[in-house]
Design a protein around this motif. Structure first.
Motif, mmCIF file in Angstrom:
data_model
loop_
_atom_site.group_PDB
_atom_site.id
_atom_site.type_symbol
_atom_site.label_atom_id
_atom_site.label_comp_id
_atom_site.label_asym_id
_atom_site.label_seq_id
_atom_site.Cartn_x
_atom_site.Cartn_y
_atom_site.Cartn_z
ATOM 1 N N SER A 110 43.036 69.252 65.952
ATOM 2 C CA SER A 110 42.435 68.157 66.714
ATOM 3 C C SER A 110 43.506 67.223 67.286
ATOM 4 O O SER A 110 43.418 66.798 68.443
ATOM 5 C CB SER A 110 41.473 67.379 65.809
ATOM 6 O OG SER A 110 40.968 66.251 66.463
ATOM 7 N N VAL A 111 44.511 66.926 66.496
ATOM 8 C CA VAL A 111 45.600 66.065 66.964
ATOM 9 C C VAL A 111 46.362 66.751 68.099
ATOM 10 O O VAL A 111 46.729 66.111 69.092
ATOM 11 C CB VAL A 111 46.544 65.694 65.794
ATOM 12 C CG1 VAL A 111 47.832 65.066 66.286
ATOM 13 C CG2 VAL A 111 45.833 64.750 64.836
ATOM 14 N N ASN A 114 44.287 66.436 71.214
ATOM 15 C CA ASN A 114 44.354 65.064 71.732
ATOM 16 C C ASN A 114 45.674 64.818 72.447
ATOM 17 O O ASN A 114 45.701 64.185 73.503
ATOM 18 C CB ASN A 114 44.165 64.050 70.603
ATOM 19 C CG ASN A 114 42.744 64.020 70.079
ATOM 20 O OD1 ASN A 114 41.818 64.467 70.734
ATOM 21 N ND2 ASN A 114 42.585 63.502 68.883
ATOM 22 N N GLN A 117 45.684 66.565 75.865
ATOM 23 C CA GLN A 117 44.761 65.991 76.836
ATOM 24 C C GLN A 117 45.080 64.547 77.208
ATOM 25 O O GLN A 117 44.572 64.047 78.219
ATOM 26 C CB GLN A 117 43.331 66.096 76.315
ATOM 27 C CG GLN A 117 42.872 67.530 76.185
ATOM 28 C CD GLN A 117 41.547 67.675 75.479
ATOM 29 O OE1 GLN A 117 41.068 66.768 74.799
ATOM 30 N NE2 GLN A 117 40.931 68.842 75.620
ATOM 31 N N ALA A 118 45.917 63.886 76.436
ATOM 32 C CA ALA A 118 46.231 62.476 76.708
ATOM 33 C C ALA A 118 47.074 62.355 77.974
ATOM 34 O O ALA A 118 48.026 63.113 78.167
ATOM 35 C CB ALA A 118 46.983 61.875 75.522
ATOM 36 N N PRO A 121 50.722 60.800 76.180
ATOM 37 C CA PRO A 121 50.695 60.986 74.721
ATOM 38 C C PRO A 121 51.854 60.260 74.031
ATOM 39 O O PRO A 121 52.892 60.013 74.636
ATOM 40 C CB PRO A 121 50.829 62.495 74.551
ATOM 41 C CG PRO A 121 51.544 62.944 75.780
ATOM 42 C CD PRO A 121 51.091 62.021 76.880
ATOM 43 N N TYR A 125 53.103 62.309 66.364
ATOM 44 C CA TYR A 125 51.817 62.148 65.695
ATOM 45 C C TYR A 125 52.016 62.540 64.233
ATOM 46 O O TYR A 125 52.348 63.688 63.941
ATOM 47 C CB TYR A 125 50.756 63.049 66.323
ATOM 48 C CG TYR A 125 50.345 62.629 67.721
ATOM 49 C CD1 TYR A 125 49.218 61.846 67.933
ATOM 50 C CD2 TYR A 125 51.095 63.029 68.822
ATOM 51 C CE1 TYR A 125 48.838 61.460 69.212
ATOM 52 C CE2 TYR A 125 50.728 62.648 70.107
ATOM 53 C CZ TYR A 125 49.599 61.866 70.291
ATOM 54 O OH TYR A 125 49.243 61.495 71.557
#
Length: 156
Positions: A110-111, A114, A117-118, A121, A125
């Motif tokens: 999931s990270v 994300n 898609q950011a 970014p 993370y």
């Protein structure tokens, strides 16, 4: 990515690229290397609109931990480090130890999604069980204090 002037490279490393523990030098060396490679690459490709993101998982529920502990016991279990390797393995595998309390792998997936898609970014993370506290501890504590904390977690 350079030609299109856009894109995101995601390198998955580990919080093991921030600090090292006993009997894992081979692992930590690779993770420190991915950190350095990613930091350099991020600066090299930025002018082309390419982003480089580092994902640093903590304890994740996979078979990796058991494989690493079994390898440590096979390599060092009969030598001068045998007692310590057995204590470390028992501490990590006991109920409540780092091997039994990891985050689900889909959290890392999931990270990664994300980050991809950011539009802008983060460069790093930190995700998963014990990841953030470990990174904060590395930032706040001296090397000797980190060594003592690691030793306690490893059953010493």
């Amino acid at each position: 990515m350079r030609e299109r002037q856009t894109g995101t490279i995601v390198n998955v490393t580990s919080i093991g690229g921030k600090f090292a523990g006993p009997f894992g030098g081979w692992y930590h060396a690779t993770k420190f290397a991915v950190e350095g490679l990613s930091d350099s690459l991020r600066q090299e490709v930025a002018e082309f609109g390419v982003r480089v993101v580092i994902v640093e998982p903590g304890a994740i529920k996979t078979e990796w931990g058991d494989i690493a502990l079994d390898s440590a016991q096979a390599a060092s279990g009969q030598g001068p480090y045998g007692d310590r390797v057995r204590r470390m393995s028992a501490a990590m595998r006991q109920d409540g130890g780092t091997m039994t309390r990891g985050s689900e792998p889909d959290l890392v997936a999931s990270v990664i999604m994300n980050a991809i898609q950011a539009p802008r970014p983060r460069t790093r993370y930190v995700v998963g069980h014990l990841a953030r506290p470990a990174v904060v501890a590395r930032w706040l504590l001296s090397d000797r204090m980190m060594d003592r904390m690691s030793a306690r977690m490893m059953g010493d």
